[in-house]
Structure formats: C-alpha cells, structure tokens
Design an enzyme around this catalytic site. Structure first.
Site, PDB file in Angstrom:
ATOM      1  N   GLU A  21      -9.738   3.168  -5.739  1.00 39.47           N
ATOM      2  CA  GLU A  21      -9.663   4.418  -5.235  1.00 39.47           C
ATOM      3  C   GLU A  21      -8.162   4.741  -5.920  1.00 39.47           C
ATOM      4  OE1 GLU A  21     -10.778   4.105  -0.742  1.00 39.47           O
ATOM      5  OE2 GLU A  21      -9.222   3.720  -0.742  1.00 39.47           O
ATOM      6  N   ASP A  40       0.819  -1.183  -0.444  1.00 39.78           N
ATOM      7  CA  ASP A  40      -0.158  -0.180  -0.190  1.00 39.78           C
ATOM      8  C   ASP A  40       0.973   1.336  -0.366  1.00 39.78           C
ATOM      9  OD1 ASP A  40      -2.380   2.155   0.599  1.00 39.78           O
ATOM     10  OD2 ASP A  40      -3.270  -0.029   0.847  1.00 39.78           O
ATOM     11  N   HIS A  56      -2.494   2.860  -5.273  1.00 35.82           N
ATOM     12  CA  HIS A  56      -2.370   2.789  -3.557  1.00 35.82           C
ATOM     13  C   HIS A  56      -1.090   2.313  -3.070  1.00 35.82           C
ATOM     14  CE1 HIS A  56      -5.326   2.725  -0.866  1.00 35.82           C
ATOM     15  NE2 HIS A  56      -6.521   2.730  -2.015  1.00 35.82           N
TER      16      HIS A  56
END
Length: 559
Positions: free
Chosen positions: A333, A195, A266
């Site tokens: 995302e 991440d 990420h």
C-alpha cells in the site's frame, strides 16, 4: 422436512482437545484413569528444564502442587524427555508423544518444542481449572482419562499478527497474548511495530522515532468514515528491555517474534519525527504530525541514499533485539503520487533505468532484501513486493487473496498464507447490526475453520513453499484488550486447528465435532479471562452502538 442425522463424535471429542491431535487412543484396555496429586514430581531430561519450569508456574499454580524434581523411580511423576522419534516414526522437530496412565505421564518430544506442545496438551487434559492462576478448590488429586497421543503440526509457520501501531498494546498485553498463542500451539508472533499512526520500537540512534513518532494528537472511533473522535493523544512505545523481555518470554514458549518495520509506505509517523525522510521537494514534511486517521496515507519515504542509510541503522538495532531469521519490511500500500511529482524520485528512476514507480518500489524493497541476506536474515514482505520482482530469497505474506501466494510459490518463493477475505480477525463475525464496529467481510467461526492454507490450484512441487498460515488482527477498531479478545476469539482457536491439525478438505471438515470440543474450550478461555464473542452473539457490553463500521466489501470470498 428432513430428520437431522445425529452427530457421531470423533475420537477427539471426549478429551475436547483444541487443536485436535493427530492420533488419540484410550488407555489400557480402552479405559482407565490418570491422576496427579501433591506427591507428583517432574523428571526432566536434559533440554526439557524450561518445560518443567513452565509446568510448575502454570499447572503447579493452578493445582497448588509443588511438582518438585523427581528423585525416585517409584514416585508418581511427569516424565519429560527428548527423543528424535517420539512416535516411533520421523515426525518433525515439533512432534510429541504423550502417554498417561495411573500416576505417570510421559511426554516425549522430537525437540524441546515438541515436549512443550505435549505439556500444553497435558494442561488441557486436566480440565479448565488448570488454566487458572491459583486453586479454586482443594483437591486430593486431579484426574483425567488415561490416553496415548501422537501428534505433530501440519505447518511450521502458525502465526498471529498483532498490530500494536494503530492502537498500542502495552508489554503485559503482548506477554498475555504469547501465553494465549502457546495454549493454542501457535509459534510465530508477527509484531507490526510501525505505521502511519505510531512508531513503537525504540531506536537509540534516532530517539525522536519514539519521542515524537509514538504519539498522535487524537484517534478516530470506528471506521475512517466515522465522525467520532477521541480528543486526546494516544500512543506509547516499548523500551529496549521490554522488547528483550517479550522476545525471551516468547522463546521460552517456543514462539518466534517476527518484527515488522514498514517501508516505503505506511511511514508517516517516521516522517513526522524526521521530516527529511519524506519527499521534501513536493511536500512540506516539517508540518506533518503522526497520522490520526485510518486508511492509506499519501506520505511515503523518499527514495534517497540518506533514507536507505537511516533505515539500515534502524534495522541494525532491530537485528540486535530480535534473533528471528525473518524480518518483515511491509512493502504494501505505497501510493506513488508523491514519487510521480518528485524530481528527486524521477531522477532516481532514470539513474537506475527503471520503467516506472513500481520499479522504484521494487528497488527500495530489494535493497533491504540484499542487506538482510548479507547478515544472515531473510526479508518477508506483503504480496505487493511481487510487483517489479521480489528480492531473491524473499518470503511473501499473501494477504490480498490467494493469487499472490500462488504466484510467489510458483516462482520459488516461500509463502505465508493470510488472505484478508478469510483470516483477518478484525473483520466482522456475523452479519447482524449488533456486531461492534463491523468492518470487512463476514467471517464466522465456521468460515475460519474451513480455511485452507494451501491453494488447491498449486502443484505439489510448488505447494511445499507454503510455510504455513497466519491470522492477522489489525487494530484500527480494537482500542483495548477486551476488543482485541472479542475479535480474536473464538476464531483464533479455529485457525489454530487449521494450522496445526491434519484436517480433510474444507467441505469435509467436521465442524460439529469442533463445536462440541469448543464447549469445553470456552471454559478454558473463561479461566484465562478472555473476553471472547459468545456463540449466541455479543453480550450487551460488547456492542458499540453508534460507532460506525463500513458496508460489506463486495461478495463473500470464495473458499
């Protein structure tokens, strides 16, 4: 004032099994006892040797009994055997039948996995002290009611996500959670390895991923709005042998480890280690460090051929270490602002004839879907991969509610249901101010127990695409083992019953019976050293006064 109706216990209540088995009946003539003692042996049929080994290292350690191999028909024994139809009917590969009476226990499974789940049930029948690592008292025999149990799981994907990227969980912590998963008949560990805040997977070809990408300069306490920081580096990573050990340990417990390597968002930790992976034409990526905040970083991977080759090399090593059929690539995302400003990204959109940046993300994920498929693996991605069209054969993790799962199933894609409004275990467990770092929606033990993985609006022909369910435990606000335990338990026990047992519709589920069985199950968790949230609320040392969470995010979710 109405008079409460006395609760009628279910047949499962006496044994206090969690998750509840499919069918349980008392022993001969409706009663009787079963026991194991120092003379008890294990008769392990071919294919069940691993289960016998597990019984000796757990039940044998807790009782002090050696449980040696059986060498005589008359010896008191635990019989382990594989039979295709353990319940006298086609039950599926993880089904089992357990029969216990007198000094004999027989566990038959449709496969070694079924036998193992039956052995987990036997351990529960023996009582909470069977979950300890050494005898606490000397007993001539361990007794429990004689029973016959026929059992099988409702879903084949019964998962838990552990986020080891935001806060690193050392190897021993992962092994401990594999044991906790096995005790609850969960069979998929989704390991979130990369991440913005850290890269935990060793990659021999790219040593800076762990050399630089596994450590961040500091860590925020609480939600991203918190002003509190721990001003020291945080990090860590696994070695290749650590990963091999985790995978082997899981396999012995019939758990599949699904690795997650996030693309194209990420990814700040990877870019901090190898700046050429980022959008260098709009950002000074050489100045980036591993991110020390929570939320969504704007720094995403550049859609170049060099980036694709880099991650292909990473995935080659992933496939070597993880035999799982499924590989998760994230896909969620991904902010598009850098791509909108990047001449390189815009040229790639034009070259491919794509409509926009969403199409570019679908192209990026689709590349790895094809790459994995060519190697006999299947891509899993969060439900954002539906934007622009998911790769052929992709499995969708539906986290933003049920809609993504419904759309994916209707389009013929397999689905794992893990909606954040219902099974994100990092979310608060009660509305009180004393919950430690309260974030997200209130999801009580009862709320999780009433979670239904198959959306009711799905037609039967599409509902078959729901592989199962997964509880996700993100780690921004769980910085150590005790905090992870507090968020996971007891709600993970409720989730496990939802994923394993054939429960009625959510409104008809007998939560009072589940609570009654949990009264015994808490003692098992105590014996295992689990720092769960007590039913009465957090203990004084479990609270985190002064560490900010965030307000409730909108209205409660619809069940």
């Amino acid at each position: 004032m109405t008079t409460p109706v006395p609760h009628e216990p279910s047949p499962h209540s006496g044994a206090s099994l969690v998750p509840a088995p499919g069918r349980l009946s008392a022993g001969p003539s409706g009663g009787g006892r079963c026991s194991i003692d120092g003379a008890t042996t294990i008769e392990a049929a071919p294919g069940t040797e691993g289960v016998a080994r597990w019984l000796r290292t757990t039940v044998g350690a807790a009782t002090g009994y050696p449980l040696p191999p059986s060498h005589g028909e008359d010896a008191p024994r635990i019989v382990l055997r594989i039979s295709p139809e353990p319940g006298g009917e086609p039950d599926g590969p993880e089904a089992y039948r357990l029969s216990a009476a007198g000094r004999r226990v027989v566990v038959g499974g449709a496969s070694a996995a079924g036998v193992f789940w039956g052995a987990q049930t036997l351990r529960q029948l023996l009582g909470p002290d069977a979950f300890r690592r050494a005898p606490v008292t000397v007993r001539d025999a361990w007794e429990f009611p004689a029973v016959t149990i026929h059992d099988r799981p409702r879903f084949r994907w019964r998962g838990l996500l552990l986020d080891v990227a935001r806060h690193f969980m050392p190897k021993d912590g992962v092994l401990r959670y594999l044991d906790l998963m096995a005790a609850h008949k969960l069979n998929v560990l989704h390991l979130h390895l990369t991440d913005d805040q850290g890269w935990r997977l060793p990659v021999e070809r790219y040593p800076r991923l762990t050399g630089a990408g596994s450590w961040r300069p500091r860590t925020k306490f609480g939600h991203r709005a918190s002003p509190l920081w721990e001003e020291k580096p945080h990090g860590g990573h696994y070695t290749r042998d650590d990963i091999r050990e985790i995978v082997a340990y899981a396999a012995e417990r019939h758990i599949t480890v699904v690795p997650e390597i996030d693309v194209p968002g990420h990814s700040q930790a990877a870019i901090a280690a190898y700046p050429e992976l980022g959008n260098t034409d709009v950002v000074d990526t050489a100045s980036l460090t591993v991110w020390d905040d929570w939320g969504i970083s704007p720094n995403v991977l550049a859609p170049t051929d060099a980036t694709l080759r880099f991650y292909e090399h990473v995935l080659e090593e992933v496939l070597e270490l993880f035999p799982s059929r499924y590989v998760h690539v994230g896909g969620d995302e991904c902010p598009k602002d850098q791509w909108r400003r990047s001449p390189t990204a815009q040229a790639r959109i034009a070259e491919l004839g794509l409509a926009d940046e969403d199409g570019l993300q679908a192209w990026f994920v689709g590349h790895f879907g094809r790459w994995l498929s060519e190697r006999g693996r299947r891509l899993v991605g969060w439900d954002e991969i539906l934007q622009g069209g998911p790769p052929e054969g992709a499995t969708v993790s539906s986290w933003r509610g049920r809609a993504g799962g419904v759309a994916a199933a209707r389009a013929g894609h397999d689905v794992v249901m893990c909606p954040e409004q219902e099974v994100y275990l990092d979310h608060r467990q009660a509305p009180g101010d004393d919950e430690p770092v309260p974030i997200g929606w209130v999801r009580t033990l009862e709320d999780v127990y009433r979670f239904e993985p198959v959306p009711p609006e799905l037609e039967p022909e599409h509902a078959r695409h729901v592989l199962g369910a997964q509880a996700n435990l993100w780690s921004e606000v769980t910085e150590d083992q005790n905090r992870v335990d507090y968020q996971a338990f007891p709600r993970l026990a409720a989730f496990a019953e939802v994923a394993w047992s054939a429960l009625p519709a959510p409104a008809e589920r007998d939560f009072a019976d589940f609570e009654q069985r949990m009264s015994a199950h808490y003692r098992r968790l105590d014996a295992l050293g689990v720092a769960y949230r007590p039913p009465t609320g957090p203990l004084p040392w479990q609270r985190r006064p002064g560490v900010r969470g965030r307000p409730l995010d909108g209205p409660p979710p619809v069940r």
